[in-house]
Scaffold this active site. Structure first.
Site, PDB file in Angstrom:
ATOM      1  N   HIS A  17       0.875  -1.196   0.000  1.00 30.88           N
ATOM      2  CA  HIS A  17       0.000   0.000   0.000  1.00 30.88           C
ATOM      3  C   HIS A  17       0.901   1.233   0.000  1.00 30.88           C
ATOM      4  CE1 HIS A  17      -3.836   2.158   1.488  1.00 30.88           C
ATOM      5  NE2 HIS A  17      -2.924   3.100   1.267  1.00 30.88           N
ATOM      6  N   HIS A  19       1.543   5.347  -1.694  1.00 29.35           N
ATOM      7  CA  HIS A  19       1.195   6.524  -2.505  1.00 29.35           C
ATOM      8  C   HIS A  19       2.485   7.130  -3.031  1.00 29.35           C
ATOM      9  CE1 HIS A  19      -2.943   6.713  -0.798  1.00 29.35           C
ATOM     10  NE2 HIS A  19      -2.340   6.177   0.258  1.00 29.35           N
ATOM     11  N   ASN A  45      -5.285   7.367  -5.855  1.00 27.44           N
ATOM     12  CA  ASN A  45      -6.028   8.591  -5.476  1.00 27.44           C
ATOM     13  C   ASN A  45      -5.291   9.862  -5.890  1.00 27.44           C
ATOM     14  OD1 ASN A  45      -4.075   8.084  -3.466  1.00 27.44           O
ATOM     15  ND2 ASN A  45      -5.241   9.186  -1.916  1.00 27.44           N
ATOM     16  N   LYS A 103      -9.334  -0.350  -5.820  1.00 29.76           N
ATOM     17  CA  LYS A 103      -9.401   0.259  -4.489  1.00 29.76           C
ATOM     18  C   LYS A 103     -10.768   0.888  -4.256  1.00 29.76           C
ATOM     19  CE  LYS A 103      -7.842   1.975  -0.584  1.00 29.76           C
ATOM     20  NZ  LYS A 103      -6.808   2.958  -0.312  1.00 29.76           N
ATOM     21  N   HIS A 140     -10.544   0.920   1.845  1.00 35.35           N
ATOM     22  CA  HIS A 140     -10.348   1.895   2.919  1.00 35.35           C
ATOM     23  C   HIS A 140     -11.559   1.733   3.822  1.00 35.35           C
ATOM     24  CE1 HIS A 140      -8.800   5.799   4.615  1.00 35.35           C
ATOM     25  NE2 HIS A 140      -9.963   5.631   5.220  1.00 35.35           N
ATOM     26  N   HIS A 178      -4.607  -0.720   5.751  1.00 39.32           N
ATOM     27  CA  HIS A 178      -4.162   0.012   6.942  1.00 39.32           C
ATOM     28  C   HIS A 178      -5.109  -0.147   8.123  1.00 39.32           C
ATOM     29  CE1 HIS A 178      -6.914   2.774   5.036  1.00 39.32           C
ATOM     30  NE2 HIS A 178      -6.027   3.253   4.184  1.00 39.32           N
ATOM     31  N   ASP A 251       1.422   2.599   3.578  1.00 38.96           N
ATOM     32  CA  ASP A 251       0.558   3.769   3.432  1.00 38.96           C
ATOM     33  C   ASP A 251       1.391   5.045   3.488  1.00 38.96           C
ATOM     34  OD1 ASP A 251      -1.723   5.206   2.929  1.00 38.96           O
ATOM     35  OD2 ASP A 251      -2.432   5.158   5.003  1.00 38.96           O
ATOM     36  N   ALA A 267      -4.240  14.684   5.598  1.00 36.13           N
ATOM     37  CA  ALA A 267      -3.938  13.438   6.301  1.00 36.13           C
ATOM     38  C   ALA A 267      -2.878  12.668   5.524  1.00 36.13           C
ATOM     39  CB  ALA A 267      -5.195  12.600   6.417  1.00 36.13           C
TER      40      ALA A 267
HETATM   41  C1  NCD Z   1      -3.663   9.000   2.190  1.00 31.45           C
HETATM   42  C2  NCD Z   1      -3.225  10.057   1.184  1.00 31.45           C
HETATM   43  O1  NCD Z   1      -2.699  11.096   1.602  1.00 31.45           O
HETATM   44  O2  NCD Z   1      -3.378   9.827  -0.012  1.00 31.45           O
HETATM   45  N1  NCD Z   1      -3.701   9.600   3.495  1.00 31.45           N
HETATM   46  C3  NCD Z   1      -3.632   8.953   4.679  1.00 31.45           C
HETATM   47  O3  NCD Z   1      -3.758   9.603   5.716  1.00 31.45           O
HETATM   48  N2  NCD Z   1      -3.422   7.665   4.757  1.00 31.45           N
HETATM   49  C4  NCD Z   1      -4.964   8.416   1.789  1.00 31.45           C
HETATM   50  C5  NCD Z   1      -5.307   7.135   2.513  1.00 31.45           C
HETATM   51  O4  NCD Z   1      -4.662   6.114   2.309  1.00 31.45           O
HETATM   52  O5  NCD Z   1      -6.253   7.140   3.308  1.00 31.45           O
HETATM   53 ZN    ZN Z   2      -3.248   5.081   1.661  1.00 27.25          ZN
END
Ligand code: NCD
Ligand code: ZN
Length: 350
Positions: A17, A19, A45, A103, A140, A178, A251, A267
């Site tokens: 997982h 980003h 995302n 997702k 999620h 997560h 994550d 976040a």
């Molecule tokens: C993630 C993001 O910033 O893309 N943020 C997070 O707090 N984990 C999105 C996600 O995985 O919920």
């Molecule tokens: Zn994430």
């Protein structure tokens, strides 16, 4: 796996997982992952999100263009499920090996999730096709109902959405992404098949006090939000008990500092740079280093039906704690690196 008091050789890990964003941020953050991971499930995302097979193919090309040919790193793309997603597109992208999974973001649950799913019934035909084809659904798992307390949103999601969904699609392979609560751990443990969960380094290492006590700390704000200590301990038990339904998904979610330190901060915790070193130290402190390789490098591959990586990662334990830089510079600004608030003696050698 080879363990000696000061050295550890493990099968190279994967990140289930991750980003990596796009453009300049992507260029800056990718090396922090391919330094230690051979494969990563890439979250879709972006703005706008990766919703079609064609979007995913192009995004994969952009990622690969940032990686030197001699580096072995395979991005495993995912599609962002919307109420407009077409089952044929998902199936075709999966058959062509453009995507590895889909997702599900409940609309509004997290960063860039406004295009997510409002009504789960509206994606039932896509889920039916995924179930038939063996395409994993990555969830999620938080409800977005403003009436539900933010600390309870994962537990309520399990009861209200996930249980009925799994009754309707018992053959659909699902990863709860997560997970953060003892309820999620127990739910996974009690189910017989087609269910696994990723766990992040930060949810294993810190609890909500770190974020909220003695001043508010935006760099510890992520979703699902950090929970109380008893939940962290449940996650540790899950990650270290050898059960192959639990595996690493960092994550790692980079945001430029100025978007985190704001009246409405984003976040996300950027933990890719030292995820492995931190987890090695955590497992060492708990006396369970022998369980590290399974969590980092074996269980995820088993769930996804992929071979273990051929490469190895060597870590050594030093006398002096690792000096972690506070941030990563990018052309768009600085990104603060996750500080585990503990001394880390393990370092990656190669
Ligand atoms: C993630 C993001 O910033 O893309 N943020 C997070 O707090 N984990 C999105 C996600 O995985 O919920
Ligand atoms: Zn994430």
């Amino acid at each position: 796996m080879k363990i000696s008091p000061n050295q550890l050789v493990i099968i190279k890990p994967d990140d289930w997982h991750l980003h990596v964003r796009d453009k300049e941020i992507m260029k800056a953050v990718l090396p922090e992952s391919y330094r230690w991971a051979s494969r990563a499930i890439i979250m879709p995302n972006l703005v706008p999100p990766i919703t079609t097979g064609e979007d995913a193919r192009l995004y994969a090309n952009r990622i690969k263009a940032c990686i030197d040919k001699d580096i072995n790193f395979e991005p495993l793309l995912t599609l962002y499920l919307t109420e407009e997603t077409e089952a044929e597109d998902v199936v075709s992208a999966y058959r062509k090996k453009i995507i590895k999974a889909v997702k599900l973001y409940p609309a509004g649950a997290t960063t860039n999730s406004s295009n997510g799913v409002k009504n789960i019934d509206s994606v039932y035909s896509v889920l039916g096709a995924m179930s038939e084809q063996g395409i994993p659904l990555l969830i999620h798992g938080e409800v977005t109902d403003p009436q539900i307390d933010i600390f309870d949103r994962e537990a309520v999601f399990i009861e209200k959405i996930l249980v009925p969904l799994r009754n309707d699609f018992p053959d659909l392979k699902i990863v709860m992404e997560h997970i953060t609560t003892e309820q999620a751990v127990s739910y996974v443990l009690n189910e017989e098949k087609n269910l696994a969960a990723t766990i992040t380094p930060h949810h294993l290492v810190v609890n909500r006090n770190v974020m909220l006590s003695g001043g508010i700390k935006p760099h510890y704000y992520c979703l699902p939000v950090l929970k109380r200590e008893s939940h962290r301990l449940a996650l540790i038990r899950a990650a270290t008990n050898g059960d192959n339904r639990f595996f690493l998904g960092t994550d790692s979610a980079p945001h430029i500092d100025k978007t985190k330190i704001d009246v409405c901060g984003c976040a996300g915790v950027f933990n890719a740079p030292f995820a492995v070193e931190i987890l090695a130290q955590l497992f060492d402190n708990l006396g369970v280093l022998n369980r590290l390789e399974a969590f980092l490098s074996l269980h995820g591959a088993e769930f996804y039906g992929m071979p273990y990586n051929k490469e190895r990662l060597t870590l050594k334990k030093t006398d002096i704690p690792l000096q972690m830089p506070e941030n990563l510079e990018t052309k768009e600004g600085k990104i603060t690196i996750f500080d585990p608030l503990m001394e880390v003696y393990w370092q990656i050698v190669k």
